[in-house]
Motif scaffolding. Structure first.
Motif, mmCIF file in Angstrom:
data_model
loop_
_atom_site.group_PDB
_atom_site.id
_atom_site.type_symbol
_atom_site.label_atom_id
_atom_site.label_comp_id
_atom_site.label_asym_id
_atom_site.label_seq_id
_atom_site.Cartn_x
_atom_site.Cartn_y
_atom_site.Cartn_z
ATOM 1 N N UNK B 148 -39.454 -37.090 -32.930
ATOM 2 C CA UNK B 148 -39.757 -36.291 -34.174
ATOM 3 C C UNK B 148 -38.926 -36.967 -35.246
ATOM 4 N N UNK B 149 -39.797 -36.801 -36.384
ATOM 5 C CA UNK B 149 -39.109 -37.071 -37.704
ATOM 6 C C UNK B 149 -38.012 -36.247 -38.109
ATOM 7 N N UNK B 150 -36.889 -36.545 -37.671
ATOM 8 C CA UNK B 150 -35.818 -35.718 -37.941
ATOM 9 C C UNK B 150 -35.343 -35.506 -39.477
ATOM 10 N N UNK B 151 -35.206 -36.780 -40.087
ATOM 11 C CA UNK B 151 -34.830 -36.682 -41.497
ATOM 12 C C UNK B 151 -35.353 -37.804 -42.507
#
Ligand SMILES: CC(C)(COP(=O)(O)OP(=O)(O)OC[C@H]1O[C@@H](n2cnc3c(N)ncnc32)[C@H](O)[C@@H]1OP(=O)(O)O)[C@@H](O)C(=O)NCCC(=O)NCCS
Lengths: 696, 170
Positions: B148-151
């Motif tokens: 997932x793209x976390x930040x």
């Protein structure tokens, strides 16, 4: 003496000893790969270490060939910056300096931007009558900007590099001296404009005036031009800044890039960075060009304009100030404007330097229909002290850049949890003792805090779209959760309306009850809720109509790690931060799964549901638009370049476009499908940054 | 030629679990492999890493460095570490590269999967890494694996490009 001066002097005058053989000897006892290091040697240090002698890393290699300012002038490599300098070249140097300054403002180091200008390292050699005042004014601006950003402290290393390398930024020059120097120069240039070559002098004057007015704006907003000094207090203090800002914009618009005959590459030498003892990498950066400089300043001026409007805000509640900051932040202002806004909103611990934060909170509670008697209670005022800390924290969070803001909200929620609990306990305590033990009583304070808090949760989720964090497979769950948050906000507000209505009906016993009319804010929130729900249903309906196409529906269909709880973990990862809060009750993955197992709903029903939502959204927005025509957040009619309120026409139009586009496209698609001609459509964010629309 | 043929044959199988007969996946064993690794990675970097950066990872977590070899030729490499972050054992993928001629045949995926298995066996609870937001290949590879793209990290790289922090929960 700056590092540059030292370095260029040292290379000439010091005696040098070759230590290669000594180093080699010392290395004899090492096997390849061994390293002598102190304890605590970490990744950062490993990455910062350089290989001596490698020209890609070691900025000292080949430095002997670097020529100092004097040498360049002596050998006629660069012209002497005196009055023999052709005016066209003066203009080109000014333009290049403006580009360098804009580059620094956008996050690069001073050494790689403004101080690539060789003249600046011997500022005493600059005697050109136009260039000198321009440069002193520009450097003074830099000094001012740096102080401002450091003071506000809402920047990250990605926004701004404040390291000065001991460069001369006119710190020792008196503000008034520089002001009169600039004024005098402008006057002399105006005279010159009447003579031969008037156009050239006009060009020079525009540049000097631009620097002078930009500096003037910064000073005015810092309270340096008003008799009362910092902080700015009266609307007229801000108006003064607004006037100077307007003329700064005028001068910016006048600027047209001009070129002289002398090449700039030796006057602006990117290799300067290599002789600095400081954190500047050896590589060369690309500077902003003239049109980028103009764009940067133009948006900076737009953003500063929003700062000058602060005292014109009608409502003096903490909620409205936070809302204003929320909209300001959405325009993604440069770090200078964010710093300025932050220091003006919260000036010497007071809102706009006037009202205490506590006062704006009290105003906020009263405006939200918390009974005045409740607000006055000492216990409530103790609570207000705690809320004020969170409010100050919130103001700070909204002042960061968008990527950081999202990360900071996570921490802000920790604070919010505490004040929600505090509010709940007070509400319970204020409940008349006669009431039912089970009944929590009127939740005045809790509702008010939640009204303040939920927007931050929404912001956290919405920023994920802007920052492109979500994979299309996640959209369904994101809109589903947003629907819940917006719905919560709406119900919270409706609950307060019901408390008010109850209070009124008690007062006027016997009279007929007035029917419930939703407020404009409620309609606005309802529109958002309807859009989220409509899009969620649309995604689901599309998924059922065109399995595997359009927007992949299952948020987690692609995971190669289908462990027993992996979908759940991903859901938790997106919304887990909300589990800290008791209100709004956090939703779990199971809730999502249950909602989406629409066994009982046919595709037709889903489509109908989505259509109804878009219609509802359209209906609400139309009402808000009608109302918005007659309302303003400002006391006076004001034109602003930025969208600073939810009632701005552009914003409402974009929401309207989402509903209408989706309604139309969706119907077309279903019609085509019925005839067997349908092909799946994609989605995009062309109408709004958060809400998707079907592509046609 | 032979090698290229093998690769095409692989492509036809089109599964995520390609097992090329002549590609060996080996763990880092020592300094002699360093030039192979540096040579492969430097080709794709705008900014070189110092040799200290490589050694920092390789010496402390040799088991988390894998090489894809065709005989003596190194055609793919992954370098990682694992340590505690806020009380959680976290794996971190520092570098990943596949030789240009061998791309798009899942060698990268295989290197990442093997590394994740190794991290799992050491009880890592999550795996993170950073990649440029413009690196479509890397984003595609990791997102296919469930990252997932976390930040978003603004201007994370020296060239001014933003990065995504990607995360996989194990
Ligand atoms: C990133 C890199 C390691 C990928 O290696 P690879 O062996 O070619 O990748 P794979 O074959 O395992 O690809 C897996 C998936 O990644 C995506 N992908 C890989 N290359 C891609 C490309 N050029 N464009 C778009 N997507 C790509 C695809 O989704 C692919 O799945 P698919 O084949 O089912 O479509 C390789 O491109 C590389 O070495 N790049 C330069 C170094 C680098 O950027 N490293 C990453 C730093 S974090």
């Amino acid at each position: 003496m700056s590092a540059f001066e030292r370095a260029t002097k040292d290379i000439e005058s010091e005696e040098w000893v070759d230590i290669s053989s000594f180093v080699e000897e010392a290395c004899n006892d090492f096997a390849s790969g061994q390293l002598l290091h102190r304890t605590g040697y970490n990744l950062f240090e490993a990455m910062s270490a350089i290989e001596i002698g490698d020209p890609k890393m070691d900025s000292g290699v080949n430095l002997a060939r670097f020529l100092s300012t004097e040498e360049r002038i002596e050998r006629s490599i660069i012209p002497k910056p005196d009055d023999t300098l052709p005016n066209e070249t003066v203009i080109e140097i000014m333009d290049q300096l403006l580009c360098c300054q804009a580059t620094w403002f956008s996050g690069f180091s001073l050494a790689q931007s403004i101080f690539t200008c060789i003249y600046l390292h011997r500022h005493t050699c600059i005697t050109n009558q136009w260039l000198l005042p321009f440069i002193l004014g520009l450097l003074k601006c830099c000094d001012h900007v740096r102080t401002l950003i450091m003071r506000a402290d809402v920047f990250g290393e990605e926004d701004f590099l404040g390291y000065t390398f001991d460069f001369y930024l006119c710190g020792d020059r008196d503000d008034d001296d520089i002001t009169s120097l600039l004024e005098d120069t402008i006057k002399r240039l105006s005279e010159k404009m009447k003579g031969p070559n008037g156009a050239v002098f006009h060009s020079i004057r525009s540049r000097v005036e631009f620097v002078s007015t930009f500096r003037g704006t910064l000073m005015a907003l810092d309270g340096k031009l008003t008799a009362s000094g910092t902080p700015l207090r009266t609307p007229s203090d801000y108006n003064q800044a607004r006037t100077i800002l307007a003329s700064c914009r005028k001068h910016l618009d006048e600027l047209v890039e001009r070129k002289g005959d002398i090449p700039m590459d030796q006057i602006f030498d990117p290799q300067v960075a290599r002789v600095q003892q400081g954190p500047a990498p050896a590589r060369v950066i690309s500077l902003l060009d003239f049109s980028q400089f103009k764009t940067l300043f133009s948006s900076l001026i737009d953003a500063l304009d929003a700062v000058t409007l602060l005292p014109q805000l009608k409502s003096k509640t903490i909620n409205s100030y936070l809302d204003y900051l929320y909209w300001f932040s959405a325009a993604e202002p440069n770090v200078i404007a964010r710093s300025r806004m932050h220091l003006c909103v919260l000036s010497e611990g007071k809102i706009l330097g006037k009202m205490t934060v506590d006062e704006t909170i009290n105003e906020g509670m009263l405006a939200f229909h918390v009974p005045p008697a409740t607000v006055k209670k000492q216990q409530t005022q103790d609570f207000v002290v705690e809320v004020a800390k969170v409010a100050v924290h919130s103001i700070r969070v909204l002042s960061y850049n968008r990527a950081r803001q999202r990360r900071k909200i996570v921490h802000l929620l920790d604070d919010i949890v505490i004040i929600i609990q505090y509010a709940q306990s007070l509400d319970y305590e204020y409940k008349p003792p006669t009431e039912d033990q089970e009944d929590p009583g009127a939740r005045h304070l809790e509702s008010w805090v939640l009204d303040l808090a939920v927007p931050f949760m929404v912001q956290f989720v919405e920023l994920g779209f802007e920052l492109e964090l979500y994979h299309p497979t996640e959209y369904a769950s994101i809109y589903w959760y947003l629907d819940y948050l917006q719905g919560f906000r709406l119900r919270n507000s409706q609950y307060v309306s019901s408390l008010v209505a109850e209070g009124e009906s008690k007062k006027s016993k016997g009279k007929k009850k007035t029917p419930f009319v939703p407020s404009i804010d409620q309609l606005y929130t309802e529109a958002h809720m309807a859009l989220c729900r409509g899009i969620f249903r649309m995604i689901y309906a599309m998924h059922c109509s065109f399995p595997g196409n359009v927007i992949p529906y299952s948020p987690f269909s692609t995971s190669l790690f289908p462990g027993p709880s992996s979908d759940e973990m991903r859901f938790y990862h997106r919304f887990g931060v909300f589990h800290k809060l008791t209100q709004p009750t956090p939703l779990h993955y199971n809730h999502f799964k249950e909602t989406t197992v629409h066994d009982t709903l046919t595709v037709e029903q889903l489509i109908h549901g989505a259509t109804e939502c878009f219609k509802q959204a359209k209906f609400c927005i139309e009402k808000v638009v009608a109302h918005a025509k007659t309302t303003s957040i400002f006391t006076e009619p004001t034109q602003t370049p930025l969208t600073l309120s939810r009632y701005s026409t552009t914003h409402l139009q974009s929401l309207m476009k989402v509903s209408v586009t989706n309604l139309v496209q969706f119907q077309l698609l279903q019609g085509a499908k019925a005839k067997g001609e349908a092909k799946p459509l994609g989605v995009n964010f062309s109408a709004h940054g958060v809400y998707i629309v079907l592509k046609n | 030629m032979e090698v290229a043929g093998a690769v095409t044959a692989q492509k036809e199988t089109t599964t995520s679990e390609v097992n090329a007969p002549n590609i060996d996946f080996v763990t880092y064993t020592g300094e002699h492999q360093l030039p192979l690794i540096v040579g492969l990675i430097e080709k794709d970097l705008s900014e070189p890493y110092s040799v200290y950066t490589y050694r920092y990872f390789l010496n402390s977590w040799p088991h988390l460095c894998l090489l894809a070899m065709i005989e003596d030729k190194c055609i793919g490499v992954i370098i990682s570490k694992s340590d505690y972050h806020r009380g959680i054992l976290r794996g971190y993928i520092a570098m990943l590269a596949v030789d240009k001629t061998y791309r798009k045949v899942k060698i990268g995926t295989k290197l990442v999967l093997k590394t994740i298995e190794e991290m799992k066996s050491h009880h890592c609870e999550e795996v993170v890494l950073e990649t440029e937001i413009t690196n479509k290949a890397a984003l595609g590879l990791y997102e296919n694996l469930g990252f997932l793209r976390d930040k978003r990290l603004n201007r994370y790289y020296m060239n001014g490009v933003d990065a995504f922090r990607l995360k996989l929960m194990l």
